[in-house]
Motif scaffolding. Structure first.
Motif, short mmCIF file in Angstrom:
data_model
loop_
_atom_site.label_atom_id
_atom_site.label_comp_id
_atom_site.label_asym_id
_atom_site.label_seq_id
_atom_site.Cartn_x
_atom_site.Cartn_y
_atom_site.Cartn_z
N ALA A 73 0.82 -1.21 0.00
CA ALA A 73 0.00 0.00 0.00
C ALA A 73 0.85 1.26 0.00
O ALA A 73 1.97 1.29 0.52
CB ALA A 73 -0.92 0.01 1.21
N THR A 85 -3.57 4.00 -2.51
CA THR A 85 -3.87 2.92 -3.44
C THR A 85 -5.14 2.19 -3.01
O THR A 85 -5.55 2.24 -1.85
CB THR A 85 -2.70 1.93 -3.50
OG1 THR A 85 -2.28 1.59 -2.16
CG2 THR A 85 -1.51 2.53 -4.24
N SER A 88 -5.94 -0.39 0.48
CA SER A 88 -4.69 -0.02 1.14
C SER A 88 -4.58 -0.52 2.57
O SER A 88 -3.47 -0.66 3.09
CB SER A 88 -4.52 1.50 1.11
OG SER A 88 -5.67 2.13 1.63
#
Length: 215
Positions: A73, A85, A88
C-alpha cells in the motif's frame, strides 16, 4: 476505586482515575479509490499513478484515526480525505467518549464516573513504539524507513499531509507512506507547497504505532 494511578516500567502513566482512555469505536477497510492518478506524484517509494481518493473514509473529527497498512500500500492521509492505493488497509477509530463497561478492576473518578475497567481496557490501542523520523533528517530528498511489523496500526491523525490547496495554490505536500513486509517507508513530496525543511526538519516527528486487539 478513585485516586488511583499506575505506571509502566518506562515511567509512563497507564491508568488514572483522573483520565479516561481512548477506546476502540469501530473500524473499516479502505478499499475503492476515485480519481486515480489525479496528482502527478513522483517519489523514490513510488508514484501517484495508482493512487486516488479513498471512497467513504472516516471524517476528520474528535476521534483518533489508526491505520493498518496492507502489503504494497501507499498512502497520504490528508486529514479526512486520504489519498492512496486501492485496498490499502484498515482504518480504526478510537475516542474518549466510548462507553466504559463495568468489569474486573473498575476505576472511578472523584465524581463517581467509571473511567477504566479491565473489560474496556481490551479496546485501548497498545502502543508498541514510534515511527521516529529524527530531527535533521532530509525527508525532502531521502527515504526514512523503519520496521513497525505486520498487523500494527499507525496513528494516522499524527501524520500530516495536504492535497488540493494551501493558501489558494493547488498542489500537495506532506508525508507519503509505502509499506512492504513490515517496513514502513516515508518521503515528503511537494508541489507548490512547503518543504519538510521549512516545516518539521528541525524538530523531527514521532508517530506512535500500536496493536488493537479487538479488530
Amino acid at each position: 476505586m478513585s485516586g488511583f494511578d499506575t505506571y509502566n516500567t518506562a515511567g509512563a502513566l497507564v491508568v488514572s482515575s483522573d483520565f479516561t482512555g481512548t477506546y476502540l469505536r469501530d473500524s473499516k477497510a479502505y478499499g475503492a479509490v476515485t480519481d486515480a492518478g489525479f496528482y502527478s506524484i513522483s517519489t523514490p517509494i513510488g508514484n501517484g499513478t495508482d493512487m486516488g481518493y479513498v471512497s467513504s473514509p472516516y471524517p476528520a473529527d474528535a476521534n483518533l484515526l489508526w491505520f493498518k497498512f496492507n502489503n504494497g500500500a501507499k498512502m497520504m492521509f490528508n486529514g479526512g480525505q486520504p489519498y492512496g492505493t486501492a485496498n490499502s488497509g484498515t482504518m480504526a477509530r478510537t475516542g474518549v467518549d466510548v462507553a466504559t463497561t463495568s468489569g474486573y478492576l473498575d476505576v472511578f473518578n472523584a465524581a463517581g464516573a467509571l473511567v477504566w475497567s479491565a473489560v474496556t481496557a481490551a479496546k485501548i490501542p497498545r502502543v508498541l513504539g514510534f515511527f521516529d523520523i529524527p530531527a535533521g533528517f532530509d525527508l525532502d530528498n531521502s527515504v526514512y524507513s523503519q520496521n513497525i511489523g505486520s498487523g500494527t496500526y499507525l496513528l494516522a491523525s499524527a501524520a500530516p499531509s495536504n492535497l488540493g490547496g494551501d493558501g489558494g495554490t493547488s498542489g500537495y505536500s506532506g508525508l507519503m507512506f509505502s509499506f512492504s513486509g513490515g517496513v514502513l517507508n516515508a518521503f515528503w513530496p511537494r508541489q507548490n507547497q512547503r518543504t519538510w525543511a521549512a516545516t518539521l526538519k528541525n524538530y523531527g516527528l514521532r508517530i506512535p504505532y500500536a496493536i488493537i486487539t479487538n479488530i
